[in-house]
Design a protein around this motif. Structure first.
Motif, short mmCIF file in Angstrom:
data_model
loop_
_atom_site.label_atom_id
_atom_site.label_comp_id
_atom_site.label_asym_id
_atom_site.label_seq_id
_atom_site.Cartn_x
_atom_site.Cartn_y
_atom_site.Cartn_z
N LEU A 200 10.25 -0.09 2.74
CA LEU A 200 9.43 -0.17 1.53
C LEU A 200 10.18 -0.80 0.37
N TRP A 201 11.48 -0.52 0.26
CA TRP A 201 12.26 -1.14 -0.82
C TRP A 201 12.25 -2.66 -0.70
N VAL A 202 12.46 -3.15 0.51
CA VAL A 202 12.49 -4.60 0.73
C VAL A 202 11.13 -5.20 0.38
N ALA A 203 10.05 -4.55 0.84
CA ALA A 203 8.71 -5.06 0.55
C ALA A 203 8.39 -4.97 -0.94
N ALA A 204 8.88 -3.92 -1.59
CA ALA A 204 8.57 -3.70 -3.00
C ALA A 204 9.22 -4.74 -3.92
N ARG A 205 10.22 -5.42 -3.43
CA ARG A 205 10.89 -6.43 -4.27
C ARG A 205 9.90 -7.49 -4.73
N THR A 206 8.93 -7.82 -3.90
CA THR A 206 7.95 -8.85 -4.25
C THR A 206 6.53 -8.28 -4.35
N ASP A 207 6.42 -6.96 -4.36
CA ASP A 207 5.11 -6.32 -4.45
C ASP A 207 5.12 -5.29 -5.58
N PRO A 208 4.70 -5.69 -6.79
CA PRO A 208 4.75 -4.79 -7.95
C PRO A 208 3.96 -3.50 -7.75
N GLU A 209 2.83 -3.58 -7.06
CA GLU A 209 2.00 -2.40 -6.84
C GLU A 209 2.74 -1.38 -5.97
N LEU A 210 3.37 -1.85 -4.92
CA LEU A 210 4.14 -0.97 -4.04
C LEU A 210 5.35 -0.41 -4.78
N ARG A 211 6.02 -1.25 -5.55
CA ARG A 211 7.20 -0.80 -6.32
C ARG A 211 6.82 0.32 -7.29
N ALA A 212 5.69 0.15 -7.97
CA ALA A 212 5.25 1.16 -8.92
C ALA A 212 4.88 2.46 -8.22
N ALA A 213 4.40 2.36 -6.98
CA ALA A 213 3.98 3.54 -6.25
C ALA A 213 5.15 4.35 -5.70
N ILE A 214 6.19 3.68 -5.23
CA ILE A 214 7.28 4.41 -4.56
C ILE A 214 8.39 4.83 -5.52
N ARG A 215 8.50 4.18 -6.66
CA ARG A 215 9.60 4.51 -7.59
C ARG A 215 9.58 5.97 -8.02
N PRO A 216 8.43 6.53 -8.42
CA PRO A 216 8.43 7.95 -8.82
C PRO A 216 8.83 8.88 -7.68
N VAL A 217 8.47 8.54 -6.46
CA VAL A 217 8.82 9.36 -5.30
C VAL A 217 10.33 9.39 -5.11
N ASP A 218 10.95 8.23 -5.21
CA ASP A 218 12.39 8.13 -5.03
C ASP A 218 13.13 8.90 -6.14
N ARG A 219 12.65 8.77 -7.36
CA ARG A 219 13.29 9.46 -8.48
C ARG A 219 13.15 10.97 -8.37
N ALA A 220 11.98 11.43 -7.91
CA ALA A 220 11.76 12.86 -7.76
C ALA A 220 12.70 13.46 -6.72
N LEU A 221 12.91 12.74 -5.62
CA LEU A 221 13.84 13.21 -4.60
C LEU A 221 15.25 13.33 -5.18
N GLY A 222 15.66 12.33 -5.95
CA GLY A 222 16.99 12.35 -6.54
C GLY A 222 17.18 13.50 -7.50
#
Length: 208
Positions: free
Chosen positions: A117-139
């Motif tokens: 998902l990280w690789v795909a999100a580099r060129t997909d703003p919608e995906l990047r916006a969707a997964i960023r909060p999930v990653d931050r919450a885990l951290g």
């Protein structure tokens, strides 16, 4: 609400939850087995054993489905990791063990799915916006438990050691995905544990 109606409502809710869980598990399976590019909604539905309309009922977009799947996986792993971290001794004796647990948590299935998902999100703003909060919450959640293991270590130093460990383990997990030398990965992880214990001992308050 009658008893029959209540049971029917619970059953419907259970079916919806079962369908949602099946979709999320199938999404993770697709990410690991065939990668993001080939993980079509149709393929996910086929593996989950549900209709394509079921996805639209639960998730508005593919990006939302992907983010929910990673959140589903991270929540499960976060619970396992938190329970393991809570059982560790405090102070320097728990540092190396905590690093081993972080390596376990940030590698394997989670690493494979998130890397896709990280690789795909580099060129997909919608995906990047969707997964960023999930990653931050885990951290944030994991950091909370790690700082408990760190005991009296200053907060800034505990956070530094945590993020250094997370980024190292993520890099090592990517190396594993690319077929790197497992012996070298183990050497690097062992060396980081040695350094981390020294950094902890240097920063921790001296016992009176």
């Amino acid at each position: 609400m009658t008893e029959v109606a209540a049971k029917s409502h619970r059953t419907q809710a259970q079916r919806r939850e079962q369908t949602r869980t099946a979709l999320l598990d199938a999404t993770i399976e697709c990410l690991v087995d065939i990668g993001y590019a080939r993980a079509s909604v149709q393929e996910i539905c086929t593996r989950a054993g549900v209709s394509k309309g079921a996805v639209q009922h639960h998730f508005a977009t593919k990006a939302e489905l992907m983010a929910a799947a990673v959140e589903h996986l991270t929540n499960r792993l976060r619970g396992e990791l938190a329970a393991s971290l809570d059982g560790l001794p405090g102070g320097a004796s728990g540092v190396a063990a905590a690093i081993d647990l972080l390596w376990t948590g940030y590698s394997g299935t989670l690493s494979t799915a998130v890397t896709e998902l990280w690789v795909a999100a580099r060129t997909d703003p919608e995906l990047r916006a969707a997964i960023r909060p999930v990653d931050r919450a885990l951290g944030r959640s994991t950091l909370k438990h790690v700082t408990q293991v760190a005991g009296d270590l200053p907060k800034d130093r505990a956070e530094l050691l945590f993020w250094l460990t997370v980024n190292l383990t993520r890099g090592l997990a990517l190396d594993a995905e690319l077929g790197g030398d497992p012996h070298r990965r183990r050497q690097l992880l062992e060396e980081w544990k040695r350094i981390a214990v020294l950094l902890y001992s240097d920063a921790a308050p001296a016992e009176e």
